[in-house]
Design a protein around this motif. Structure first.
Motif, PDB file in Angstrom:
ATOM      1  N   ALA A  18       0.909  -1.362   0.076  1.00 18.54           N
ATOM      2  CA  ALA A  18      -0.246   0.029   0.217  1.00 18.54           C
ATOM      3  C   ALA A  18       1.512   1.315   0.051  1.00 18.54           C
ATOM      4  O   ALA A  18       0.146   2.423  -0.503  1.00 18.54           O
ATOM      5  N   SER A  19       1.789   1.060   0.709  1.00 19.54           N
ATOM      6  CA  SER A  19       3.060   2.716   0.735  1.00 19.54           C
ATOM      7  C   SER A  19       3.817   2.736  -0.230  1.00 19.54           C
ATOM      8  O   SER A  19       4.029   3.680  -0.621  1.00 19.54           O
ATOM      9  N   ILE A  20       3.630   0.955  -1.846  1.00 22.57           N
ATOM     10  CA  ILE A  20       4.828   1.290  -2.830  1.00 22.57           C
ATOM     11  C   ILE A  20       3.000   2.328  -3.923  1.00 22.57           C
ATOM     12  O   ILE A  20       3.713   3.257  -5.095  1.00 22.57           O
ATOM     13  N   GLY A  21       2.619   2.272  -3.733  1.00 25.36           N
ATOM     14  CA  GLY A  21       0.856   2.794  -4.825  1.00 25.36           C
ATOM     15  C   GLY A  21       0.984   3.899  -4.841  1.00 25.36           C
ATOM     16  O   GLY A  21       1.698   4.321  -5.419  1.00 25.36           O
ATOM     17  N   PRO A  22       1.229   4.654  -3.793  1.00 25.39           N
ATOM     18  CA  PRO A  22       1.067   6.549  -4.013  1.00 25.39           C
ATOM     19  C   PRO A  22       2.545   7.118  -4.317  1.00 25.39           C
ATOM     20  O   PRO A  22       2.911   7.279  -4.925  1.00 25.39           O
ATOM     21  N   MET A  23       3.735   6.212  -3.514  1.00 24.18           N
ATOM     22  CA  MET A  23       5.215   6.617  -3.934  1.00 24.18           C
ATOM     23  C   MET A  23       5.252   6.607  -5.534  1.00 24.18           C
ATOM     24  O   MET A  23       5.961   6.947  -6.215  1.00 24.18           O
ATOM     25  N   LEU A  24       4.965   5.107  -6.302  1.00 22.68           N
ATOM     26  CA  LEU A  24       4.570   5.391  -8.109  1.00 22.68           C
ATOM     27  C   LEU A  24       3.999   6.038  -7.906  1.00 22.68           C
ATOM     28  O   LEU A  24       4.789   6.970  -9.132  1.00 22.68           O
ATOM     29  N   VAL A  25       2.567   6.836  -8.026  1.00 23.81           N
ATOM     30  CA  VAL A  25       2.338   7.941  -8.220  1.00 23.81           C
ATOM     31  C   VAL A  25       2.874   9.159  -8.458  1.00 23.81           C
ATOM     32  O   VAL A  25       3.148   9.935  -9.319  1.00 23.81           O
ATOM     33  N   ALA A  26       3.097   9.340  -7.201  1.00 18.16           N
ATOM     34  CA  ALA A  26       4.585  10.428  -6.530  1.00 18.16           C
ATOM     35  C   ALA A  26       5.258  10.751  -8.079  1.00 18.16           C
ATOM     36  O   ALA A  26       5.568  11.728  -8.521  1.00 18.16           O
ATOM     37  N   VAL A  27       6.296   9.707  -8.285  1.00 15.06           N
ATOM     38  CA  VAL A  27       7.400   9.601  -8.594  1.00 15.06           C
ATOM     39  C   VAL A  27       6.913   9.872  -9.983  1.00 15.06           C
ATOM     40  O   VAL A  27       7.326  10.778 -10.553  1.00 15.06           O
ATOM     41  N   SER A  28       5.236   9.153 -10.627  1.00 19.30           N
ATOM     42  CA  SER A  28       5.237   9.596 -12.256  1.00 19.30           C
ATOM     43  C   SER A  28       5.009  11.196 -12.108  1.00 19.30           C
ATOM     44  O   SER A  28       4.906  11.443 -12.976  1.00 19.30           O
ATOM     45  N   LEU A  29       4.092  11.691 -11.175  1.00 20.34           N
ATOM     46  CA  LEU A  29       4.074  12.910 -10.992  1.00 20.34           C
ATOM     47  C   LEU A  29       5.618  14.349 -11.190  1.00 20.34           C
ATOM     48  O   LEU A  29       5.573  14.461 -11.991  1.00 20.34           O
ATOM     49  N   ARG A  30       6.335  13.749 -10.398  1.00 19.13           N
ATOM     50  CA  ARG A  30       7.382  14.698 -10.324  1.00 19.13           C
ATOM     51  C   ARG A  30       7.765  14.250 -11.805  1.00 19.13           C
ATOM     52  O   ARG A  30       9.077  15.103 -11.707  1.00 19.13           O
ATOM     53  N   THR A  31       8.453  13.472 -12.270  1.00 22.44           N
ATOM     54  CA  THR A  31       8.998  13.194 -13.728  1.00 22.44           C
ATOM     55  C   THR A  31       7.517  13.544 -14.856  1.00 22.44           C
ATOM     56  O   THR A  31       8.559  13.759 -16.210  1.00 22.44           O
ATOM     57  N   GLY A  67      -0.507   3.190 -14.291  1.00 17.95           N
ATOM     58  CA  GLY A  67      -0.352   2.053 -15.397  1.00 17.95           C
ATOM     59  C   GLY A  67       1.266   0.813 -14.510  1.00 17.95           C
ATOM     60  O   GLY A  67       0.955  -0.243 -14.333  1.00 17.95           O
ATOM     61  N   LEU A  68       1.910   1.305 -13.915  1.00 22.61           N
ATOM     62  CA  LEU A  68       3.174   0.445 -13.341  1.00 22.61           C
ATOM     63  C   LEU A  68       2.251  -0.074 -11.865  1.00 22.61           C
ATOM     64  O   LEU A  68       3.012  -1.294 -11.636  1.00 22.61           O
ATOM     65  N   ILE A  69       1.354   0.242 -11.244  1.00 20.38           N
ATOM     66  CA  ILE A  69       0.777  -0.257 -10.037  1.00 20.38           C
ATOM     67  C   ILE A  69       0.544  -1.551 -11.123  1.00 20.38           C
ATOM     68  O   ILE A  69       0.369  -2.502 -10.040  1.00 20.38           O
ATOM     69  N   SER A  70      -0.534  -1.494 -12.018  1.00 19.98           N
ATOM     70  CA  SER A  70      -1.437  -2.591 -12.406  1.00 19.98           C
ATOM     71  C   SER A  70      -0.179  -3.747 -12.699  1.00 19.98           C
ATOM     72  O   SER A  70       0.056  -4.722 -12.970  1.00 19.98           O
ATOM     73  N   ALA A  71       1.103  -2.869 -13.463  1.00 15.16           N
ATOM     74  CA  ALA A  71       2.122  -3.868 -13.873  1.00 15.16           C
ATOM     75  C   ALA A  71       3.000  -4.761 -12.725  1.00 15.16           C
ATOM     76  O   ALA A  71       2.868  -6.078 -12.518  1.00 15.16           O
ATOM     77  N   VAL A  72       2.511  -4.088 -11.491  1.00 13.67           N
ATOM     78  CA  VAL A  72       3.356  -4.493 -10.503  1.00 13.67           C
ATOM     79  C   VAL A  72       2.409  -6.120  -9.293  1.00 13.67           C
ATOM     80  O   VAL A  72       2.792  -6.635  -9.258  1.00 13.67           O
TER      81      VAL A  72
END
Length: 211
Positions: free
Chosen positions: A78-91, A100-105
């Motif tokens: 559950a912690s990794i999911g928001p982190m992936l979204v945050a990384v996507s927004l920062r980039t 999409g990244l969460i779906s792949a995980v």
């Protein structure tokens, strides 16, 4: 009667987890809010059924410390999911990339679960590695005085936890004026705190069987 074989080994490892991954991908590709609502149905059903199946399997075949470990690793995911979204927004990408990244995980997790299906049959208890649970009448359960307060407390806790997890980032973004990516990271911190709590519970748990 619901047994761990019916729910965990055969269903949860493939169908439910794959359905969750498909729903997350649907979130990423949805053209509008209608698609989000449509994908939320299989998402909620699959995630809830998988949660019940895994908890049932661990409760039947393992000890309290293993249940705490299961919940601890839920917190990590559950912690990794928001982190992936945050990384996507920062980039410079959108939230859709994060989903999409969460779906792949989750798809990768599904592959791992399928590959480890033979290990499910090695769980302790019962013939063939599966312990048959004695059927319990629902009416008999609710005749116990301690059941209703426990259910009410559990529902209240889950309502507070879910509300904070779903709306916490939106609240700090709108109320405190922080960036969208930083708001997503606050969700990571929130679920990370829950993970630490589950870790501490694991260290303090008894070594007896769950009943």
């Amino acid at each position: 009667e619901i047994t761990c074989r019916d729910w965990s080994s055969d269903v949860c490892s493939s169908d439910l987890v794959l359905m969750t991954a498909g729903a997350l991908l649907g979130f990423a590709l949805s053209p509008g809010v209608e698609g989000l609502f449509l994908c939320a149905l299989p998402m909620g059903l699959a995630a809830g059924a998988a949660d019940v199946a895994l908890n049932n399997f661990v409760a039947l075949h393992y000890e309290a410390k293993h249940m705490s470990w299961l919940h601890c690793f839920w917190g990590i995911g559950a912690s990794i999911g928001p982190m992936l979204v945050a990384v996507s927004l920062r980039t410079g990408a959108s939230w859709r990339t994060g989903y999409g990244l969460i779906s792949a995980v989750v798809c990768a997790l599904c592959v791992i679960l399928i590959c480890t299906l033979p290990l499910w049959g090695r769980a302790s208890g019962g013939a063939g590695g599966h312990q048959r649970a004695a059927p319990i009448c629902v009416g008999h359960i609710f005749r116990r005085r301690d059941v209703l307060p426990l259910l009410c407390g559990f529902a209240l806790y889950n309502a507070m936890e879910t509300t904070a997890g779903l709306w916490g980032a939106t609240f700090v973004h709108d109320r405190c004026g922080i960036s969208t990516s930083d708001a997503a990271l606050t969700s990571t911190l929130y679920f990370g705190a829950l993970t630490v709590d589950r870790k501490s519970t694991r260290l303090n748990s008894s070594h007896g069987k769950l009943s």
